[in-house]
Design a protein around this motif. Sequence first.
Motif, PDB file in Angstrom:
ATOM      1  N   ALA A 150       0.845  -1.180   0.000  1.00  0.00           N
ATOM      2  CA  ALA A 150       0.000   0.000   0.000  1.00  0.00           C
ATOM      3  C   ALA A 150       0.874   1.220   0.000  1.00  0.00           C
ATOM      4  CB  ALA A 150      -0.927  -0.016   1.220  1.00  0.00           C
ATOM      5  N   THR A 151       0.251   2.393   0.057  1.00  0.00           N
ATOM      6  CA  THR A 151       1.023   3.627  -0.027  1.00  0.00           C
ATOM      7  C   THR A 151       1.924   3.822   1.167  1.00  0.00           C
ATOM      8  OG1 THR A 151      -0.866   4.768   0.948  1.00  0.00           O
ATOM      9  CG2 THR A 151      -0.688   4.791  -1.440  1.00  0.00           C
ATOM     10  N   THR A 152       1.677   3.116   2.246  1.00  0.00           N
ATOM     11  CA  THR A 152       2.532   3.234   3.415  1.00  0.00           C
ATOM     12  C   THR A 152       3.804   2.429   3.286  1.00  0.00           C
ATOM     13  OG1 THR A 152       1.405   1.379   4.436  1.00  0.00           O
ATOM     14  CG2 THR A 152       0.578   3.568   4.963  1.00  0.00           C
ATOM     15  N   ASN A 160      -9.865   9.556   0.290  1.00  0.00           N
ATOM     16  CA  ASN A 160      -8.503   9.565   0.817  1.00  0.00           C
ATOM     17  C   ASN A 160      -8.159  10.878   1.503  1.00  0.00           C
ATOM     18  OD1 ASN A 160      -8.087   6.981  -0.156  1.00  0.00           O
ATOM     19  ND2 ASN A 160      -7.174   7.688  -2.082  1.00  0.00           N
ATOM     20  N   ALA A 161      -8.839  11.964   1.125  1.00  0.00           N
ATOM     21  CA  ALA A 161      -8.525  13.279   1.700  1.00  0.00           C
ATOM     22  C   ALA A 161      -9.405  13.622   2.888  1.00  0.00           C
ATOM     23  CB  ALA A 161      -8.670  14.358   0.624  1.00  0.00           C
ATOM     24  N   ARG A 162     -10.192  12.668   3.382  1.00  0.00           N
ATOM     25  CA  ARG A 162     -11.015  12.943   4.559  1.00  0.00           C
ATOM     26  C   ARG A 162     -10.131  13.312   5.750  1.00  0.00           C
ATOM     27  NH1 ARG A 162     -14.493   7.525   4.701  1.00  0.00           N
ATOM     28  NH2 ARG A 162     -12.469   6.799   3.899  1.00  0.00           N
ATOM     29  N   LYS A 209      -5.672   4.094   5.765  1.00  0.00           N
ATOM     30  CA  LYS A 209      -5.130   3.296   4.676  1.00  0.00           C
ATOM     31  C   LYS A 209      -5.269   1.815   4.975  1.00  0.00           C
ATOM     32  CE  LYS A 209      -1.686   6.917   3.914  1.00  0.00           C
ATOM     33  NZ  LYS A 209      -0.255   7.269   4.020  1.00  0.00           N
ATOM     34  N   VAL A 210      -5.715   1.064   3.981  1.00  0.00           N
ATOM     35  CA  VAL A 210      -5.767  -0.391   4.095  1.00  0.00           C
ATOM     36  C   VAL A 210      -4.401  -0.939   3.709  1.00  0.00           C
ATOM     37  CG1 VAL A 210      -6.814  -2.507   3.234  1.00  0.00           C
ATOM     38  CG2 VAL A 210      -8.217  -0.482   3.614  1.00  0.00           C
ATOM     39  N   ILE A 211      -3.724  -1.512   4.679  1.00  0.00           N
ATOM     40  CA  ILE A 211      -2.422  -2.106   4.403  1.00  0.00           C
ATOM     41  C   ILE A 211      -2.597  -3.369   3.572  1.00  0.00           C
ATOM     42  CG2 ILE A 211      -0.406  -3.192   5.443  1.00  0.00           C
ATOM     43  CD1 ILE A 211      -0.756  -1.390   7.815  1.00  0.00           C
ATOM     44  N   SER A 212      -3.627  -4.154   3.906  1.00  0.00           N
ATOM     45  CA  SER A 212      -3.874  -5.373   3.153  1.00  0.00           C
ATOM     46  C   SER A 212      -5.246  -5.911   3.507  1.00  0.00           C
ATOM     47  CB  SER A 212      -2.810  -6.413   3.450  1.00  0.00           C
ATOM     48  OG  SER A 212      -3.128  -7.622   2.802  1.00  0.00           O
ATOM     49  N   ALA A 213      -5.760  -6.782   2.647  1.00  0.00           N
ATOM     50  CA  ALA A 213      -7.045  -7.436   2.906  1.00  0.00           C
ATOM     51  C   ALA A 213      -6.929  -8.910   2.536  1.00  0.00           C
ATOM     52  CB  ALA A 213      -8.158  -6.758   2.119  1.00  0.00           C
ATOM     53  N   PRO A 214      -6.214  -9.690   3.315  1.00  0.00           N
ATOM     54  CA  PRO A 214      -5.993 -11.103   2.968  1.00  0.00           C
ATOM     55  C   PRO A 214      -7.195 -11.981   3.302  1.00  0.00           C
ATOM     56  CG  PRO A 214      -4.995 -10.625   5.064  1.00  0.00           C
ATOM     57  CD  PRO A 214      -5.538  -9.318   4.562  1.00  0.00           C
ATOM     58  N   GLN A 215      -7.329 -13.066   2.577  1.00  0.00           N
ATOM     59  CA  GLN A 215      -8.318 -14.076   2.926  1.00  0.00           C
ATOM     60  C   GLN A 215      -7.841 -14.827   4.167  1.00  0.00           C
ATOM     61  OE1 GLN A 215      -9.798 -16.498  -0.370  1.00  0.00           O
ATOM     62  NE2 GLN A 215      -8.684 -15.151  -1.777  1.00  0.00           N
ATOM     63  N   ILE A 216      -8.784 -15.209   4.998  1.00  0.00           N
ATOM     64  CA  ILE A 216      -8.462 -15.926   6.234  1.00  0.00           C
ATOM     65  C   ILE A 216      -8.732 -17.405   5.999  1.00  0.00           C
ATOM     66  CG2 ILE A 216      -8.976 -16.171   8.684  1.00  0.00           C
ATOM     67  CD1 ILE A 216      -7.628 -13.544   7.894  1.00  0.00           C
ATOM     68  N   GLN A 217      -7.702 -18.221   6.121  1.00  0.00           N
ATOM     69  CA  GLN A 217      -7.811 -19.640   5.810  1.00  0.00           C
ATOM     70  C   GLN A 217      -7.670 -20.516   7.044  1.00  0.00           C
ATOM     71  OE1 GLN A 217      -5.209 -20.617   2.607  1.00  0.00           O
ATOM     72  NE2 GLN A 217      -6.079 -19.093   1.217  1.00  0.00           N
ATOM     73  N   GLY A 218      -8.032 -19.966   8.182  1.00  0.00           N
ATOM     74  CA  GLY A 218      -7.999 -20.749   9.401  1.00  0.00           C
ATOM     75  C   GLY A 218      -8.326 -19.865  10.585  1.00  0.00           C
ATOM     76  N   VAL A 219      -8.602 -20.476  11.720  1.00  0.00           N
ATOM     77  CA  VAL A 219      -8.836 -19.736  12.956  1.00  0.00           C
ATOM     78  C   VAL A 219      -7.468 -19.412  13.537  1.00  0.00           C
ATOM     79  CG1 VAL A 219      -9.891 -19.764  15.226  1.00  0.00           C
ATOM     80  CG2 VAL A 219     -11.011 -20.942  13.315  1.00  0.00           C
TER      81      VAL A 219
END
Length: 621
Positions: A156-158, A275-277, A377-387
Amino acid sequence: MHPGRQLGVLGLVFVVLYLLVFFAGGAKGSFTDRLHPKLGLDLVGGTQATYIASVQGGQVPTKESMEQARSIIENRVNALGVSEAEVVIQGDRNIVVSLAGKADDQLKDLSEAAQMRFRLVIGATGDVASTALNPPTAKPSASASGSAKPSAAASATTGASAPAANPSAATGGQGGGEVMKAPSPSATPTPTPTTTAAAPAPGQQQQVTVAEVEKKIGPAAWAAAQKLTAPVDLSSDPKAGLAYATFSKLTPAEVNVLTPQMQFNVPTISCDQLNARPAGAIDDVNKQATVCYQGGKILMDKAPVVGDDISKASPQLDQQNGQWVVSLDFKSEGSTKWANLTRQAFNATSSDPCYTAATAMYGSIEHCAVAVVLDKKVISAPQIQGVLTGTSQITGQFTAVTAKELADQLNFGALPVTFEAGPAQTVSATLGVQQLRAGLLAAAIGMFLVAVYAFFYYRLLGSVIFLSLILSGLLTFGALVFLGRTVGFTLTLAGIAGFIVSLGVAADSFVIYFERLKDEIHEGRSPRSAVPRAWARARRTIISANTITIMAAVVLYIVSVGAVQGFAFALGLSTVLDLVVVFLFRHPIMTMFANTKAFLSPRVSGLGRVLRRAPTDVKEA
């Protein structure tokens, strides 16, 4: 003993240290340039940046919140306690940070709020889906081993990217992730050009009401927006967005008062506006939030897991792929919250909104996605494949520096008020190069006086003192240069004072050793047998004395700030290096001298009076 071995080890230490000085830690320029230590603000000047506190409604922040913010910013910029930055409060709402040298990169992210949120993704526009379905690199993957650390290279942008997690062995789950390119700065396509008003002046956030926004939008567009239950698809009918054209004219502050559902569903609300909020726009953990990610918009649920649930964040080098990651250890209660959130994502069915959103983002999927949000900012949005429980990681395009910066922000907490960057300028040195030369001259005079006294009183043994001080100085200088490049150690006049004081500590250890040597000869031992005997007895005293000095430096370093910390660090560092020289040079060289004729000469060795008084029938140890 075998003195050649100790001297060989010392030589190896020098080779490794100066290889690091010349070729590691981002060394640049000529060999002469690489030998320049990092000098402090008082000696060479630096960069000064102003941060202006921004409070809703333009109110003045409290003194307590400003002092807390000053302390957090100071901890961030001086995370290792050796850069000696100056952080002061000016007026009611300004914090001024001064750092040695050109420090624009180090100062730019200091005022970030560092509010981390973990939110379930419950909606995604087609823009995110098109990017997710056509990744520029590898496809998402997860290791089959329950103990593995799957990761993703999204960024991401960060500068951060997709997180993976170490699942609990009991659950056998696995961390999931996606591989995507950095978010596009372009806005969501609209039928009319997007225009946004200028941001409010620093420190004066615009106070906007829903009624004012509704009046600006118009009753027809407002009513149409309220009826929306899903994003308007402009790809099939570009004219469908005409009814919402007035939303594109809202300022970021005006967009901020809209509901997250309206921000998500209205197609003419662009990523530029979102983004400018204002800072803190999506910090409320009890509200849903809409943000831009991968060039499109995503709708996120409430945040059951937050940054305060993290007990420790630390930069680490992943042994599997050699990439830098930020490791997160959750508190006991936070670990439970994190497990519940990942369980919700993992066990979701096809009828759940998060499943539909993940399908829109990734196409054919197995489980829902959790967004990791830092500030806006959203750093990432991964799928969760387990508890997932226990330790988790934020992985991706990190360097050692950026991983540490994010870890420091999380460790030192969120700022109690939001800040906007004000002017930055170059400041001149408070003391200047002349004081640096004076400090170095004082160090040289001190070393010269110690050497003169050593040669006058100990003669041949004085050469051991002189060579030891030279080697200690070279080790200290090399460490100073390398630490300046890698951990930000900054040499100030206070640090030079610490090195000068260490000369006295080093001289004390010589006196202890040599006087003990005289005592052994006076008791009837030969000079050759007295050397190892004196070393065995003096060694304990030398270690004890230096340990006390190191402990005092550590305590002073912990309880103090700024220049005093620099003094303590310099004193502790030079004392530790002196111990290295004591064991790897002083004792081995004395053992070698003991086998020379000069050492047995009362006139040359410096042991004259003791040798003359010693009985002729000496005993061997």
